[in-house]
Design a protein around this motif. Structure first.
Motif, short mmCIF file in Angstrom:
data_model
loop_
_atom_site.label_atom_id
_atom_site.label_comp_id
_atom_site.label_asym_id
_atom_site.label_seq_id
_atom_site.Cartn_x
_atom_site.Cartn_y
_atom_site.Cartn_z
N GLU A 1 25.18 -22.90 5.85
CA GLU A 1 24.82 -21.78 6.65
C GLU A 1 23.28 -21.58 6.58
N LEU A 2 22.59 -21.68 5.37
CA LEU A 2 21.47 -21.41 5.34
C LEU A 2 20.71 -22.65 5.60
N LEU A 3 21.05 -23.92 5.50
CA LEU A 3 20.42 -24.92 6.31
C LEU A 3 20.18 -24.70 7.97
N ARG A 4 21.36 -24.12 8.26
CA ARG A 4 21.40 -23.98 9.90
C ARG A 4 20.41 -22.72 10.01
N HIS B 1 25.61 -27.47 12.64
CA HIS B 1 24.02 -27.60 12.70
C HIS B 1 23.35 -28.86 12.77
N THR B 2 21.99 -29.17 13.15
CA THR B 2 21.21 -30.33 13.10
C THR B 2 20.16 -30.24 12.10
N ALA B 3 20.32 -29.35 11.10
CA ALA B 3 19.32 -29.55 10.13
C ALA B 3 18.65 -30.84 9.56
N PHE B 4 19.68 -31.76 9.59
CA PHE B 4 19.21 -33.46 9.26
C PHE B 4 19.26 -34.18 10.71
#
Length: 405
Positions: free
Chosen positions: A285-288, A345-348
């Motif tokens: 969630e933090l990465l998002r 998410h698409t943090a990566f």
């Protein structure tokens, strides 16, 4: 740098005065929130043209919806990754590998490198990662009841893991961090000097490992083969530069944004202290919520994309920090919910170019948070200080001073 004129094929009504570098909220400032600033873009059209959305003042189409970004990132035939963004700073035109290669060449090099970053390989590295985190935190505890998190923990932790991967000692860590800072966040002169220094270092290291292999990543690269032939000097450089740049900033920045959030949100901090098994889910969630990287693609042909007349050569921005605040993708996207599940998410990034080092990055972040929360008492941002944030190609945070009883 002044932005370039808006191309004639861009309808005036599709132009929006926005930049990840210069718009309100993106400037370097105390207690800034660049993520909240980009979240407001979801009140705008789903795609628009920004006249000044790259470091060198070029315009880009900006894709705001997560589903549309996935379409772009998956379609490598229409939207190319080959920009030579690093080499162009030196007036050259070689790609960082495999990031700036398109299929099928991309797949050849990705297959070569995947085993080095596999979950199995990361599992082998985990004891070293955890030991490094513990050593740094214990040193902080022994010295004081406060610290500059980025300088004393996040950068030393993340960069030392990367240096170990390259087979290098920590002695020149501060020099390398300085190169990374100047490259990603500095002005033109500093950026060019940093690029020259990094290329010189990678080339020198490759030459050294050809003479004296050491069982490290660069030894692997200079001894590797693709399609039955050794890698060229330029290919070794392209791989080495990508690994070097990727290892210097993004994981440390993610840890910084995470700890800043927990320092400001004591209920979340207490939740993870009382239930450490939640840290893995919470880190997603933090990465998002605090994604940091903008991906740029180049159109290979003319195309109408949901009404936008994209032409061959146009730049297209897929910024993770925008997609990951998309209300069509996430319920209450601006609420940080550490129990959020099905977190797409698409943090990566997404598609064939999804981050090669994502498994390693995830474990570094989780281990860093686990050891910090298990050792450091209840922490908060030190009174009289204010973290400085900024936008750009990679979002950043600095001057994060935490204190505890």
């Amino acid at each position: 740098m002044a932005c370039k004129p808006v191309p004639d094929h861009v309808p005036p009504e599709m132009v929006k005065d926005f930049s990840l570098f210069t718009s309100p909220g993106m400037e370097r400032m105390p207690n800034g929130d660049p993520h909240a600033a980009v979240a407001c873009l979801h009140d705008a059209p789903p795609i628009f043209y920004s006249p000044n959305n790259t470091r060198d003042g070029r315009g880009t189409w900006v894709i705001t919806r997560a589903k549309d970004q996935r379409r772009v990132l998956q379609d490598t035939a229409t939207f190319s990754s080959h920009r030579s963004i690093f080499a162009s700073a030196l007036g050259e035109n070689w790609p960082m590998i495999p990031l700036e290669l398109d299929p099928p060449a991309h797949g050849v090099f990705r297959s070569l490198l995947n085993p080095l970053f596999s979950p199995k390989r990361v599992m082998v590295l985990e004891p070293v990662i955890r030991e490094r985190a513990i050593t740094l935190i214990d040193r902080i505890l022994a010295a004081s009841t406060s610290c500059d998190v980025m300088k004393d923990f996040a950068f030393p932790f993340a960069v030392s893991i990367f240096l170990g991967f390259l087979g290098l000692s920590d002695k020149e860590r501060d020099t390398f961090v300085g190169w990374g800072r100047d490259l990603l966040h500095g002005e033109n002169v500093k950026r060019t000097a940093a690029a020259l220094a990094i290329v010189g270092f990678i080339d020198e290291l490759a030459a050294m490992r050809r003479k004296e292999p050491a069982g490290d990543f660069m030894s692997f690269a200079v001894g590797a083969q693709v399609n039955g032939r050794p890698l060229t000097d330029e290919e070794v450089r392209g791989i080495g530069v990508l690994l070097f740049v990727a290892g210097l900033d993004t994981v440390a920045t993610a840890i910084g944004f995470d700890l800043a959030h927990l320092a400001r949100n004591l209920k979340d901090q207490q939740l993870l202290r009382s239930e450490p098994d939640r840290i893995g889910l919470a880190s997603e969630e933090l990465l998002r919520a605090y994604s940091t990287v903008q991906m740029i693609r180049v159109a290979t042909k003319d195309i109408d994309f949901d009404g936008a007349p994209i032409r061959k050569g146009d730049y297209i921005s897929c910024a993770t920090m925008i997609a990951n605040r998309d209300p069509e993708e996430f319920d209450c996207p601006n609420t940080i919910d550490l129990a959020r599940e099905d977190n797409r998410h698409t943090a990566f990034a997404h598609g064939p170019h999804r981050c090669l080092g994502s498994h390693l990055a995830r474990r570094e972040i989780v281990i860093g948070l686990e050891e910090w929360l298990s050792r450091i008492p209840d922490f908060r941002i030190k009174g009289g200080t204010a973290p400085i944030t900024f936008g750009g190609h990679v979002f950043g945070i600095e001057n994060l001073i935490l204190e505890w009883s």
